[in-house]
Structures are given as C-alpha cells and as structure tokens.
Design an enzyme around this catalytic site. Structure first.
Site, PDB file in Angstrom:
ATOM      1  N   LYS A 158       0.973  -1.138   0.077  1.00 11.17           N
ATOM      2  CA  LYS A 158       0.102  -0.106  -0.177  1.00 11.17           C
ATOM      3  C   LYS A 158       0.697   1.282  -0.086  1.00 11.17           C
ATOM      4  O   LYS A 158       1.127   1.855   1.016  1.00 11.17           O
ATOM      5  CB  LYS A 158      -0.906   0.086   1.099  1.00 11.17           C
ATOM      6  CG  LYS A 158      -2.145   0.975   1.243  1.00 11.17           C
ATOM      7  CD  LYS A 158      -3.194   0.761   2.103  1.00 11.17           C
ATOM      8  CE  LYS A 158      -4.121   1.872   2.184  1.00 11.17           C
ATOM      9  NZ  LYS A 158      -4.752   2.406   1.013  1.00 11.17           N
TER      10      LYS A 158
HETATM   11  N1  PMP Z   1      -7.460  -1.376  -3.084  1.00  6.62           N
HETATM   12  C1  PMP Z   1      -6.849  -0.096  -3.084  1.00  6.62           C
HETATM   13  C2  PMP Z   1      -6.055   0.542  -4.129  1.00  6.62           C
HETATM   14  C3  PMP Z   1      -7.050   0.511  -1.954  1.00  6.62           C
HETATM   15  O1  PMP Z   1      -6.482   1.812  -1.733  1.00  6.62           O
HETATM   16  C4  PMP Z   1      -7.554   0.110  -0.856  1.00  6.62           C
HETATM   17  C5  PMP Z   1      -8.036   0.733   0.579  1.00  6.62           C
HETATM   18  N2  PMP Z   1      -6.910   0.562   1.394  1.00  6.62           N
HETATM   19  C6  PMP Z   1      -8.321  -1.195  -1.006  1.00  6.62           C
HETATM   20  C7  PMP Z   1      -8.211  -1.750  -2.272  1.00  6.62           C
HETATM   21  C8  PMP Z   1      -9.124  -1.953   0.198  1.00  6.62           C
HETATM   22  O2  PMP Z   1      -7.971  -2.217   1.225  1.00  6.62           O
HETATM   23  P1  PMP Z   1      -8.692  -2.389   2.666  1.00  6.62           P
HETATM   24  O3  PMP Z   1     -10.051  -3.364   2.417  1.00  6.62           O
HETATM   25  O4  PMP Z   1      -7.473  -3.054   3.586  1.00  6.62           O
HETATM   26  O5  PMP Z   1      -8.986  -1.279   3.318  1.00  6.62           O
END
Ligand code: PMP
Length: 289
Positions: A158
């Site tokens: 991320k």
């Molecule tokens: N894809 C992207 C590009 C994101 O920014 C997020 C948000 N963090 C997600 C998927 C979903 O991730 P999560 O469920 O861990 O928040």
C-alpha cells in the site's frame, strides 16, 4: 465543517511523540516527496475498537519491507501508538491514517538508504466515503489507466506511488459525475477501484477478481470469509470486461468504502439487491461486534 487538513486542533503521533496537529510538518527535501518512498494504512475505529488494527500494522510493516524501507516500529508499538492517538484526540469513531516515509537526511538522490524512515499516525472523524451515493448505488467510470504488472511495481504494497493513477482516474470520474473509477489490469481483466476492491453477483454466486496483482484488501478478505460462512459460493478468478453485463449486483469493499453498493459501471447497470444488502448489513454488524 473542519478546516483544511493541516489546520485543525488535536494531536498527531510523529516518531514516538504526540505533537500539536499544526506542528506535524516535514521539510521540502523529504525523500518521499520527491521519490514516492512512502507507504500508508487507512483504518477505522468503531465504538472505540480499531477493526483489524493489528493486521493493518502488519501490512504497514510489510509495505515498508517491499519498498526496502524498514518501518522502525513493531506492530505492537504501532498498535499502541494508534490507541494513544485516539485517546489524545478523544475519538471513538474515527478514520486512522498511519504513514511511513523516507525522511530528509544525508541523501537527496534516488538512493536513500542513509535517510531515516519516519512514521506518523493521525486520527479524525470521518463518515461515509461515497456520501449519499452509498445506498443509491455508486456510479463508476472505467479508467483509461491500467493496474500495472506486479513485475513493474510492488503491487502488494500500500504504497503512495501506486496512487498516482488513482487520483488521476478519480478526478476524471468525478468530472463525468461518477463517484469512482474501475481499473482493468495491464492484461485487460477487471481489477479494482481507486481505493477499494470489487465484487459481483451472478445467479446467487459471488465473483471477485483474483487479488494477485493489486492490493488484497483486508475488507476483501473479511467479506470473502463472511460470504463463505453464510454459505455463498465465492469465485476468485480473472473477470473479463465483457462479463460486466452478466452480473446482477456489484459492490466495493474497503476500509473507507466499507461495503458500498454499485449501481452502474460505464453503461452497465446493477441493482442494490438482496445479496449486497445482506453482506453490507453483516459487515456493519461485524465491525461493531
Ligand atoms: N485497493 C486499493 C487501491 C485501496 O486503496 C484500498 C484501501 N486500502 C483497498 C483496495 C481496500 O483495502 P482494505 O480493505 O484493506 O482497506
């Protein structure tokens, strides 16, 4: 209405200490600002409890590792810092942003191994990510940008650099009256939205793209498990754009988005149907359990 994000009351945790909100600053020669050496987390606290907080701490550390940027705190230390921030700001329902970045230091070129890695944790009140669109079904544009090949970028991290095309895609979507954009990947398969994963329903079964080339969201993993526990068949597979017209329901998942029904992607329309409601309501109950 709160002020600009740099002009608020409160405390921010920065490298181990709580500082006044307006003093949580970095220098213009911060490596991350020039070379995207930054990883982050978005988390939510519901009624005083951070949902999957420890998993988010572990993911931040893993994202740092993937960028050759060791986060100088353990997951337990990050967990404690998040609690400290919530307490210092008197928050029980909040969005939490943890960020780790290559700070300024002796290096100001591409190579930066001598520069320290800094960490900050911030929390603020935040409501529904898509606002009113949520229960009407969000309208999604299809981005002209593609999720890149994992051989070209650390797709499982991320990392800030991966969001450059997300911001551009979301701006283009908003200019067309949409609340978000769907990405295809570099091979042309359906991938994810700009900050959320995507799910579809067809004949009572759930389909979602295989998360081996974009962020395998913590919410995505939670929803897959929840759906399977409820007895749904969940297919994690490659989904072709031609299939978008075959599905009856669609929703997005993410920490910020939670479970957001989708009403339209490009020219394709979806109902906010029974499966979407069931999953969304169960997720709402789970995060507050
Ligand atoms: N894809 C992207 C590009 C994101 O920014 C997020 C948000 N963090 C997600 C998927 C979903 O991730 P999560 O469920 O861990 O928040």
């Amino acid at each position: 209405m709160a002020g600009n994000y740099d002009d608020r009351d409160g405390k921010i945790w920065m490298d181990g200490v709580l500082v006044d909100w307006r003093d949580a600053k970095v220098h213009v020669l911060t490596h991350a600002l020039h070379y995207a050496s930054s990883v982050f987390e978005g988390e939510r606290c519901y009624d005083g409890k951070i949902f999957k907080g420890h998993e988010h701490s572990l993911r931040l550390i893993e994202s740092g590792r993937l960028l050759d940027m060791p986060v100088p705190y353990s997951a337990e230390e990050l967990d404690a810092a998040k609690e400290e921030v919530l307490k210092a700001n008197g928050l029980t329902n909040a969005y939490i942003r943890a960020v780790a970045w290559r700070a300024s230091g002796p290096d100001m070129g591409v190579s930066a191994s001598r520069n320290p890695v800094s960490v900050a944790i911030v929390a603020w009140e935040w409501g529904s990510y898509y606002g009113d669109a949520k229960w009407q079904g969000a309208k999604l544009d299809i981005s002209k940008w593609k999720r890149p090949d994992p051989d070209t970028i650390p797709a499982a991290a991320k990392a800030a650099g991966l969001y450059m095309i997300c911001t551009m895609s979301k701006h283009a979507a908003e200019a067309k009256g949409c609340s978000d954009a769907l990405f295809y990947d570099w091979e042309g398969y359906v991938a994810e939205a700009t900050g959320a994963n995507i799910f579809f329903v067809k004949d009572g079964e759930i389909h979602t793209p295989l998360a081996d080339r974009f962020l395998n969201g913590i919410t995505r993993q939670t929803i897959i498990q929840m759906a399977r526990d409820k007895g749904f068949t969940v297919h994690e597979r490659r989904i072709r754009p031609e299939e978008l017209s075959d599905f009856s329901e669609c929703w997005l998942t993410g920490t910020a988005a939670e479970v957001t029904p989708v009403g339209q992607i490009g020219e394709h329309h979806y109902q906010v149907g029974q499966t979407t409601r069931d999953i969304a309501e169960s997720y709402e109950a789970l995060v507050r359990a």
